[in-house]
Design a protein around this motif. Structure first.
Motif, short mmCIF file in Angstrom:
data_model
loop_
_atom_site.label_atom_id
_atom_site.label_comp_id
_atom_site.label_asym_id
_atom_site.label_seq_id
_atom_site.Cartn_x
_atom_site.Cartn_y
_atom_site.Cartn_z
N PRO A 192 -9.71 5.74 -8.40
CA PRO A 192 -10.86 5.64 -9.31
C PRO A 192 -11.05 4.28 -9.96
CG PRO A 192 -9.04 6.70 -10.42
CD PRO A 192 -8.57 6.43 -9.02
N ALA A 193 -10.07 3.38 -9.88
CA ALA A 193 -10.16 2.07 -10.51
C ALA A 193 -9.11 1.17 -9.84
CB ALA A 193 -9.91 2.17 -12.02
N ASP A 194 -9.04 -0.08 -10.23
CA ASP A 194 -7.97 -0.95 -9.73
C ASP A 194 -6.69 -0.63 -10.50
OD1 ASP A 194 -9.88 -2.01 -8.15
OD2 ASP A 194 -9.74 -4.06 -8.91
N LEU A 195 -5.63 -0.29 -9.77
CA LEU A 195 -4.39 0.20 -10.38
C LEU A 195 -3.20 -0.64 -9.97
CD1 LEU A 195 -4.76 4.05 -9.67
CD2 LEU A 195 -5.65 2.79 -11.61
N ARG A 196 -2.18 -0.64 -10.82
CA ARG A 196 -0.85 -1.15 -10.49
C ARG A 196 0.08 0.05 -10.43
NH1 ARG A 196 4.23 -1.92 -10.00
NH2 ARG A 196 5.20 -3.93 -10.57
N LEU A 197 0.66 0.32 -9.25
CA LEU A 197 1.53 1.48 -9.09
C LEU A 197 2.81 1.31 -9.89
CD1 LEU A 197 1.20 2.19 -5.26
CD2 LEU A 197 0.30 3.58 -7.13
N VAL A 198 3.21 2.39 -10.56
CA VAL A 198 4.50 2.41 -11.25
C VAL A 198 5.42 3.47 -10.68
CG1 VAL A 198 3.64 1.41 -13.41
CG2 VAL A 198 3.50 3.90 -13.04
N ALA A 209 -12.53 0.86 3.36
CA ALA A 209 -13.76 0.57 2.60
C ALA A 209 -13.72 -0.79 1.95
CB ALA A 209 -13.97 1.65 1.53
N LEU A 210 -12.52 -1.34 1.75
CA LEU A 210 -12.38 -2.60 1.03
C LEU A 210 -12.04 -3.76 1.95
CD1 LEU A 210 -12.52 -3.62 -1.90
CD2 LEU A 210 -10.07 -3.29 -2.05
N THR A 211 -11.13 -3.53 2.90
CA THR A 211 -10.64 -4.63 3.73
C THR A 211 -10.97 -4.47 5.20
OG1 THR A 211 -8.50 -3.57 4.12
CG2 THR A 211 -8.72 -4.92 2.14
N GLY A 212 -11.43 -3.28 5.63
CA GLY A 212 -11.72 -3.07 7.03
C GLY A 212 -10.50 -2.67 7.86
N GLU A 213 -9.33 -2.52 7.24
CA GLU A 213 -8.14 -2.10 7.98
C GLU A 213 -8.33 -0.67 8.48
OE1 GLU A 213 -4.32 -3.78 5.86
OE2 GLU A 213 -5.85 -3.30 4.37
N SER A 214 -8.04 -0.47 9.77
CA SER A 214 -8.28 0.84 10.36
C SER A 214 -7.15 1.81 10.11
CB SER A 214 -8.51 0.70 11.87
OG SER A 214 -7.38 0.09 12.48
N GLU A 215 -5.94 1.33 9.85
CA GLU A 215 -4.78 2.19 9.65
C GLU A 215 -4.39 2.23 8.18
OE1 GLU A 215 -3.35 4.06 11.92
OE2 GLU A 215 -4.69 3.35 13.50
N PRO A 216 -3.90 3.36 7.68
CA PRO A 216 -3.41 3.41 6.30
C PRO A 216 -2.25 2.43 6.11
CG PRO A 216 -3.69 5.61 7.19
CD PRO A 216 -3.85 4.68 8.34
N VAL A 217 -2.16 1.88 4.92
CA VAL A 217 -1.09 0.93 4.61
C VAL A 217 -0.23 1.52 3.51
CG1 VAL A 217 -2.33 -1.13 5.33
CG2 VAL A 217 -2.66 -0.27 3.03
N HIS A 218 1.08 1.34 3.63
CA HIS A 218 2.01 1.89 2.67
C HIS A 218 2.05 1.03 1.41
CE1 HIS A 218 3.73 5.11 5.13
NE2 HIS A 218 3.53 4.29 6.16
N ARG A 219 2.27 1.68 0.30
CA ARG A 219 2.33 1.00 -0.99
C ARG A 219 3.56 1.51 -1.74
NH1 ARG A 219 -0.21 -2.33 0.98
NH2 ARG A 219 -2.32 -3.04 0.50
N SER A 220 4.09 0.67 -2.60
CA SER A 220 5.27 1.02 -3.39
C SER A 220 5.09 0.49 -4.80
CB SER A 220 6.54 0.43 -2.76
OG SER A 220 6.56 -0.98 -2.93
N ALA A 233 -0.93 -7.41 -2.30
CA ALA A 233 0.26 -6.94 -3.02
C ALA A 233 0.50 -5.47 -2.71
CB ALA A 233 0.07 -7.14 -4.51
N ARG A 234 1.74 -5.10 -2.38
CA ARG A 234 2.06 -3.74 -1.97
C ARG A 234 2.07 -2.76 -3.13
NH1 ARG A 234 4.12 -2.88 2.99
NH2 ARG A 234 5.39 -1.12 2.27
N ASN A 235 1.97 -3.25 -4.38
CA ASN A 235 1.94 -2.35 -5.52
C ASN A 235 0.57 -2.26 -6.17
OD1 ASN A 235 1.73 -4.77 -6.89
ND2 ASN A 235 3.88 -4.78 -7.54
N ARG A 236 -0.44 -2.82 -5.51
CA ARG A 236 -1.80 -2.76 -6.06
C ARG A 236 -2.67 -1.89 -5.17
NH1 ARG A 236 -3.67 -6.78 -9.34
NH2 ARG A 236 -5.43 -5.33 -9.54
N ILE A 237 -3.47 -1.02 -5.77
CA ILE A 237 -4.47 -0.22 -5.06
C ILE A 237 -5.79 -0.36 -5.80
CG2 ILE A 237 -2.84 1.38 -4.04
CD1 ILE A 237 -3.48 3.39 -6.20
N PHE A 238 -6.91 -0.13 -5.09
CA PHE A 238 -8.20 -0.57 -5.61
C PHE A 238 -9.26 0.52 -5.51
CE2 PHE A 238 -5.81 -4.16 -4.04
CZ PHE A 238 -5.87 -5.04 -5.11
#
Length: 947
Positions: A192-198, A209-220, A233-238
């Motif tokens: 729902p917003a730009d987040l920093r994962l904790v 929708a944001l970068t055009g990447e066709s495959e899901p990317v893992h985040r931590s 950044a692997r801890n940021r989602i948008f």
């Protein structure tokens, strides 16, 4: 920030604070000193709360209010819209409007060149301009109204997210988020917003929708290097992305226009909207009609000049011909009809996001439907618990606490483990009762545990969760790890086959028994028996380990099977009738579900999708072994086809194969995994109440009540909209034929004057035709609209059948009014050469012609209410608006005939009763002949029906 922690007086000074950058701000945290600002992505997860002046328990109500005053609401800007005067000006760029404006200009020039100047020519120029202005105002008002309606309907679709506030998990509107909010996420949620994962467990996002990447990317939640961009950044989602798998928590860093998606959204908002096929067809028709009008008008002008007619008189005659062929009110009528259709669908709980969906709905040939939530209530109810070698029936329906478990003592350990192994919560529903916040299956487990007397709060307090291995579609399991006294307990639930692979023994009335081959076969047979009864079956197991933090492999192996839970999602009561309606309409229904084949078949039988003994059931494994040509052959083998245990890729393959076969495919779905198929379909239909944000965004239609019956109703209304557009096309163009033929007849008969003035044509088209045409656009669906096959994909609005009906009705009308005109002139005994424009007989004949067309058009409007059914079958009073519009048109015609100011404008004269009887006779004859045509259609060429 206004609510950042303040240093208390008397406390020794701390070291210089470390500075972090958060979006465009710099925040201060009381940690180690550093001279340079550090991006929030580089902050350790524990320190992010400090940076954003938040806490794991979330913000307080006061903090939320304070931050909203500075950050505003979490909303993206509305797309730039033209100013009102620009939108009004655009109404004058329609081709019909341009033709009329040019005609008015030439007419005014002709008035200036006349000697002496005739007031009638000036009146005609003014009348044409008034027509253009009136049409522009109507078109502008309808466009503005449709836009406001679309905005209001979009607001009906809920957009919420889960957050921690005041120490409790809450569901709040997305627009209410502020920086520092703690957002709880799981698979299928839109970010729902730009987040920093904790926190993040097996967490992956779809950034397409944001970068055009066709495959899901893992985040931590681990810190990322400060040197890389935030998007990497692997801890940021948008905002604008979606959670593909796992669960997690994140702190809001930016909202609204400050997000990355907000920046892109502003660029995309300026892109023009593509025209729909219907709009292109109307534009093409406008070009064709305008060309014909100009060509015929020019030909009539050239034909009359050699006869000795004055130049200006010949021009005015040609102008009348041209105006007679231009349907001035068509654009406004079209927009009104589409707006009415969209609103009617909304009243039937179907939100149409694009007009293209309205067009496609009328030609849908296949519906690929999900099961849960669409055909069923999406209120999973446990009806059977199998433990200790026997079944324990459960009473009660839905999420209410009413009901009990038969002999509950042996199943409490099983139900306690099942309830602890989940993340759902039961909360109060707005309309009373309870609803599930989270997965419906987990909610059903909470309900049945309560019915068995399990104290869930006490169980959670006695065995707090210390770790979780979220559900994964590949392994089909979910595991939670709990600290229970002096040991660690691992609770596992999932598909029976997946759980049984990890089991080594069984808990049988509190005693452990080895799971040997014989007992394993008995257990498998028990699970299959539950599935054969149409139940969704979950297996529940447990393992006690010595270590405090077991690995996933350790937690999910060496298990003790506790038993099975069988639950059903009862079909919606209205679905069976909707399925029957779709079958009558020639629409094929294919169930595409991720459920067990036996469960899917049981539901399909209950609602009527399956009626014969052995439907063709195709599993995901079989699809993997089938190539595309083989899949197309498979789709043609049986009308009763079920796809079960399928993945998102499988669902999209089925849709693509159907489209290659020329089908118009509607797809229903509610989960994130349905989004690819929803986007690929001709009509993607998402669930508005229980569906994920991702599914709703990928669709072109949203069902606000999640019911399959609403799809059938929307198809019916979609067909009605298309048929109504054709009805008022026939109505408008048949009037044009009735106006044109008398003019052509006068030319070929050598009549020196015109049987119909251009100003009279305008009066008919705008004064008498527009309101009935609008009322036809609001005509309710015909009784047999769902007994007809879908219309072909390439069928045109102005098809040969439509043209034949226009010529049939217009020809009857034209013959009647032409005969009436010449009969009146001939019966007077006055020679053609002695008639002048002001002669009373000529003016009476003009009035009879206009009245004949107006009265005939009233009867045409009645005839156009149905395509095949008799008017007397559907009832004369079924469309009160049409009768009122016709009455107003007749009243206007009476005013033109009897009021002196209007007589001067339209060159008319009072009509007597005999004249009105002649006009009425033309209309009655027309209606009788149209009823005869419909009778022939019904009895000699019955329309194909689909059983």
């Amino acid at each position: 920030m206004p609510d950042a922690p303040r240093r208390r007086a008397g406390v020794p000074c701390a070291p210089p604070p470390k500075r972090y950058t958060v979006g465009g701000m710099t925040s201060v945290a009381a940690v180690e000193p550093e001279t340079t600002a550090v991006p929030v992505q580089a902050v350790p997860a524990a320190d992010v709360y400090v940076v954003l002046a938040s806490a794991p328990a979330g913000l307080s109500a006061g903090q939320v209010a304070a931050r909203r005053t500075t950050a505003g609401f979490n909303e993206l800007p509305a797309p730039g819209r033209r100013r009102l005067w620009r939108r009004l000006a655009r109404q004058f760029t329609d081709l019909f409007a341009i033709v009329l404006i040019v005609a008015a200009g030439i007419t005014f020039l002709a008035y200036l060149l006349q000697s002496p100047r005739e007031v009638g020519t000036l009146q005609l120029a003014v009348a044409i301009i008034c027509v253009v202005l009136l049409n522009a105002v109507i078109g502008f008002a309808q466009e503005y109204s449709a836009e406001r309606t679309a905005q209001a309907l979009q607001a009906m679709v809920p957009h919420t997210c889960r957050v921690m506030r005041d120490g409790e998990r809450q569901e709040v509107p997305v627009r209410d988020l502020v920086p520092g909010d703690v957002v709880v996420l799981e698979a299928g949620d839109a970010v729902p917003a730009d987040l920093r994962l904790v926190e993040a467990r097996d967490f992956a996002v779809d950034n397409a929708a944001l970068t055009g990447e066709s495959e899901p990317v893992h985040r931590s939640s681990e810190p990322a290097p400060a040197s890389i961009p935030a998007l990497q950044a692997r801890n940021r989602i948008f905002m604008g992305t979606s959670v593909a798998s796992g669960v997690g928590r994140g702190l809001v860093v930016a909202t609204g226009v400050e997000t990355e998606f907000g920046r892109i959204f502003r660029l995309a908002a300026a892109a023009p909207q593509p025209t729909t096929p219907l709009q292109r067809q109307i534009a093409a028709m406008a070009r064709w009609v305008s060309l014909v009008a100009l060509t015929v008008g020019a030909a009539m002008f050239l034909m009359r000049l050699p006869t000795g007619q004055p130049f200006v008189a010949s021009f005015v005659f040609a102008l009348g011909v041209m105006v007679a062929l231009v349907p001035e009110g068509l654009p406004a009528t079209l927009s009104v009809s589409l707006a009415i259709g969209v609103r009617r669908m909304a009243r039937r709980h179907a939100l149409v996001k694009r007009l293209l969906a309205v067009e496609a709905l009328g030609s849908t040939t296949v519906i690929c439907t999900d099961k849960t939530g669409t055909l069923t209530k999406a209120e999973m109810t446990v009806t059977q618990v199998w433990a200790a070698g026997r079944a324990h029936p459960v009473s009660g329906v839905g999420y209410g606490p009413e009901g009990e478990v038969t002999d509950p003592v042996p199943v409490r350990a099983l139900l306690s483990a099942a309830a602890l192994c989940g993340n759902a919560r039961l909360v109060a529903a707005a309309g009373g009762g309870r609803r599930v916040l989270g997965d419906a299956t987990e909610g059903a487990l909470l309900v049945v545990a309560g019915k068995a007397g399990v104290d869930l709060a006490a169980e959670e307090a006695a065995a707090p969760r210390v770790a979780e291995f979220p559900f994964d579609p590949t392994r089909k399991l979910m595991t939670t790890v709990h600290r229970a006294g002096g040991h660690t307990a691992c609770y596992v639930k999932g598909a029976p086959g997946a759980v049984l692979r990890g089991c080594v023994d069984v808990d049988w009335d509190g005693r452990s028994r080895p799971l040997d081959a014989g007992l394993r076969a008995e257990v498998i047979a028990a699970g299959d028996a539950l599935a054969a009864g149409g139940l969704r079956v979950l297996a529940v197991a447990r393992r006690v380990v010595a270590g405090a933090r077991p690995s996933q492999e350790e937690a999910e192996s060496g298990l003790t099977l506790l038993g099975f839970v069988g639950m059903a999602d009862p079909p919606r009561p209205e679905v069976a009738e909707a399925v029957r309606m779709c079958r009558r309409a020639g629409i094929r229904i294919i169930m595409v579900s991720g459920d067990h084949p036996l469960t899917a078949e049981a539901v399909a039988r209950r609602v009527g999708i399956v009626r014969r003994g052995n439907p063709v059931v195709v599993t995901g494994d079989r699809l993997d072994d089938t190539d595309d040509p083989g899949l197309e052959v498979l789709l043609s083998t049986s009308d009763e086809l079920l796809f079960c245990r399928v993945s998102p890729e499988h669902k999209m393959r089925v849709v693509a194969a159907l489209q290659r076969r020329g089908e118009i495919v509607a797809v229903t779905g509610d989960g994130a995994n349905d989004a690819p198929a929803l986007k690929h379909a001709d009509i993607g239909v998402a669930m508005g109440a229980s569906g994920t944000d991702v599914a709703r965004e990928a669709s072109v239609m949203v069902l606000l009540d999640d019911s399959f019956a609403s799809i059938a109703a929307a198809v019916k209304l979609g067909r009605s909209v298309y048929h109504n557009i054709r009805k008022f096309l026939v109505y408008v163009f048949s009037s044009n034929v009735g106006e044109l033929v008398p003019l052509l007849a006068a030319t070929f008969a050598g009549f020196p004057l015109v049987p119909l003035l251009a100003v009279q044509v305008l009066a008919i088209d705008l004064g008498s035709d527009v309101l009935p045409a609008l009322a036809l656009g609001a005509e309710p669906p015909e009784p047999d609209v769902m007994d007809r096959p879908p219309r072909p994909r390439r069928e045109r609005l102005m098809s040969l059948a439509v043209a034949r009906r226009i010529l049939f009705l217009g020809g009857i009308q034209a013959a009647g009014v032409t005969a009436a005109f010449f009969w009146h002139v001939h019966s007077s005994g006055i020679a053609y050469a002695d008639l002048t424009a002001d002669h009373p007989v000529y003016r009476e004949a003009l009035t009879i012609t206009q009245a004949g067309i107006v009265v005939s058009q009233f009867f045409v409007s009645l005839a156009m209410r149905t395509d095949r059914q008799s008017l007397f079958t559907v009832g004369l009073f079924g469309n009160p608006a049409l009768l009122a519009a016709g009455a107003l048109g007749l009243a206007f015609m009476a005013g033109v005939s009897y009021l002196e100011p209007l007589q001067d404008i339209f060159h008319t004269a009072p009509l007597d009763a005999a004249d009105w009887a002649v006009a009425a006779g033309c209309g009655v004859l027309l209606l009788a002949m149209e009823e005869g045509r419909k009778w022939v259609l019904r009895h000699r060429r019955p329309e194909r029906r689909t059983s």
